[in-house]
Write a protein that holds these residues in place. Structure first.
Motif, mmCIF file in Angstrom:
data_model
loop_
_atom_site.group_PDB
_atom_site.id
_atom_site.type_symbol
_atom_site.label_atom_id
_atom_site.label_comp_id
_atom_site.label_asym_id
_atom_site.label_seq_id
_atom_site.Cartn_x
_atom_site.Cartn_y
_atom_site.Cartn_z
ATOM 1 N N ASN A 1 -5.267 -7.978 0.335
ATOM 2 C CA ASN A 1 -4.449 -8.927 -0.522
ATOM 3 C C ASN A 1 -3.210 -9.675 0.139
ATOM 4 N N CYS A 2 -2.774 -8.795 1.303
ATOM 5 C CA CYS A 2 -1.606 -9.091 1.763
ATOM 6 C C CYS A 2 -1.274 -10.463 2.054
ATOM 7 N N PRO A 3 -1.931 -11.186 2.805
ATOM 8 C CA PRO A 3 -1.724 -12.481 2.884
ATOM 9 C C PRO A 3 -1.504 -13.420 1.998
ATOM 10 N N ASP B 1 -5.045 -0.967 -6.043
ATOM 11 C CA ASP B 1 -4.106 -1.190 -6.878
ATOM 12 C C ASP B 1 -2.958 -1.360 -5.810
ATOM 13 N N ASP B 2 -2.797 -2.730 -5.577
ATOM 14 C CA ASP B 2 -1.958 -2.919 -4.747
ATOM 15 C C ASP B 2 -0.630 -3.610 -5.054
ATOM 16 N N ALA B 3 0.383 -3.595 -4.380
ATOM 17 C CA ALA B 3 1.393 -4.449 -4.596
ATOM 18 C C ALA B 3 2.329 -4.531 -3.368
ATOM 19 N N HIS B 4 3.002 -5.855 -3.176
ATOM 20 C CA HIS B 4 4.014 -6.117 -2.189
ATOM 21 C C HIS B 4 5.274 -6.432 -2.749
ATOM 22 N N ILE B 5 6.090 -5.735 -2.569
ATOM 23 C CA ILE B 5 7.306 -5.809 -2.741
ATOM 24 C C ILE B 5 8.115 -6.510 -1.344
ATOM 25 N N ILE C 1 7.457 -4.489 1.398
ATOM 26 C CA ILE C 1 6.783 -2.964 1.066
ATOM 27 C C ILE C 1 5.396 -3.001 0.944
ATOM 28 N N HIS C 2 4.181 -2.865 1.427
ATOM 29 C CA HIS C 2 2.977 -2.803 0.779
ATOM 30 C C HIS C 2 2.818 -1.281 0.162
ATOM 31 N N ARG C 3 2.334 -1.212 -0.852
ATOM 32 C CA ARG C 3 2.311 -0.046 -1.537
ATOM 33 C C ARG C 3 1.254 0.169 -2.800
HETATM 34 ZN ZN LIG Z 1 -0.450 -5.184 2.016
#
Ligand SMILES: [Zn+2]
Length: 400
Positions: A96-98, A145-149, A273-275
């Motif tokens: 999901n990051c990009p 269950d992804d998140a980018h902070i 932060i990828h968490r």
């Molecule tokens: Zn990521």
């Protein structure tokens, strides 16, 4: 029986079919677990100031060219040309990051907007070799269950402390003890040493603040930032790496130019932060099934109470109890099959039903139920209202 595939079959949770290698078919019982986890997660996201987003499963190749995945990760991705437009090359996202950066960049961000916590329950696909696929532990279709902070460097410590508290709350629900590893700067690393030192300090300070003991895996961080790994020891003595907080000092922010306007008006790049709390739903559910031998906590159990009558005389009474509990939101199965009570109980035990409530003439006359809880050997006879109260309390408290 400790293989999650067997447990999954016994509880009618999911199946794997030849037509879809590495991708489970979720049956209704499995979906109940999945939905309860999503519900829990979303409540946590709301309480902790996250914003939930959903980004496309299929995007143009250029996104993953820009991220470097096309060059370094290509064989792990599913991609194809649009048969109706030969100039359009598409990729099924493996992460999901990009795409989260496109949401970030959809408006101008100021330092006042940070930290910005973008969460996504993302459906990902990775092209694992078919020979390596195995149940829920190695799948091609993954739900993360992804998140980018997106945060200012001096916000990272606090964000990680908050995240560790989320991990604590979640794993305590299953009586699971977590241990922590801090992975630091490898030999080949991007970014300045000063930034790395600052980043590693932020993570170790966060662990200290959260009162976590941790070991240091020297040089084992990613080339773009240090990370915290959370490990679990399950009932089989196996080690699982579940939660992660991966700090990203340069990669994603730089490649996708996720600027913010600083206090002095200059444009700066945030740290990301990828968490993830449990990483993948599939793997977590598989682990949990094996850890608990399918005896899930009541709040997660697809069927929480099975009511059964001893003979035809109590059929109506059993039905009334089922109706009463259902109205209160309990997931009830009524088993009024014309079979021996011994057989009905044995079958419910195989399906790991937390509460088996039996009614015979004695219970009918007294307005009670004879209850067997899967964690106790003894049956307890109690009034229906008390039974309902006990089950509801346990569900509400998410008792282990
Ligand atoms: Zn990521």
């Amino acid at each position: 029986m400790r293989d999650h595939r067997e447990i999954g079959q016994a509880l009618d949770l999911f199946s794997f079919q030849e037509i879809a290698p590495g991708a489970p078919f979720w049956h209704n019982n499995g979906m109940v677990i999945f939905k309860e986890l999503e519900k829990y997660l979303r409540e946590e996201l709301d309480k902790n100031g996250y914003q939930e987003i959903a980004t496309p499963i299929m995007v143009k190749k250029e996104v993953f060219e820009k991220s470097g995945h096309w060059e370094h990760y290509r064989e792990n991705m599913f991609y194809f040309d649009n048969p109706r437009d030969e100039k359009e090359h598409l990729i099924i996202k493996p992460m999901n990051c990009p795409e989260s950066t496109y949401v970030y960049n959809s408006t101008i961000r100021s330092y006042k907007d940070l930290p910005l916590r973008l969460a996504e329950i993302g459906r990902l696909h990775r092209n694992e070799l078919s020979g390596t696929l195995g149940g829920m532990f190695r799948v091609r279709q993954i739900t993360m269950d992804d998140a980018h902070i997106y945060a200012l460097p001096n916000q990272v410590k606090k964000e990680v402390v908050l995240f560790i508290a989320m991990l604590d709350r979640f794993y305590a629900l299953f009586g699971l003890q977590a241990s922590y590893v801090l992975a630091t700067r490898p030999e080949k690393a991007l970014g300045s040493v000063a930034d790395w030192d600052k980043a590693e300090k932020a993570l170790s300070d966060a662990l200290a603040k959260a009162r976590k003991k941790f070991t240091v895996a020297k040089g084992e961080g990613a080339f773009y930032g240090p990370k915290i790994e959370m490990h679990l020891n399950d009932s089989q003595g196996r080690d699982w790496q579940m939660g992660t907080a991966q700090l990203d000092l340069v990669m994603l922010p730089k490649q996708f130019e996720t600027y913010y306007t600083a206090e002095d008006g200059s444009k700066k790049l945030p740290w990301v932060i990828h968490r993830a709390i449990f990483g993948s739903f599939e793997r977590f559910i598989g682990m949990l099934l094996e850890h608990t031998d399918g005896k899930l906590p009541t709040w997660l159990s697809p069927i929480q109470v099975e009511i059964m009558n001893i003979s035809e005389g109590q059929m109506k009474y059993a039905g009334q109890i089922a109706k009463k509990l259902r109205k209160k939101g309990v997931r009830v199965k009524l088993n009024n099959a014309n079979e021996s009570i011994g057989k009905k109980i044995r079958e419910a035990e195989i399906r790991r039903i937390p509460y088996i409530a039996v009614v015979g003439d004695k219970e009918l006359d007294a307005g009670t139920v004879s209850v067997r809880w899967y964690k106790e050997k003894e049956n307890k006879v109690m009034p229906v209202a008390d039974f309902a109260k006990r089950v509801l309390k346990e569900i509400k408290e998410k008792a282990a």
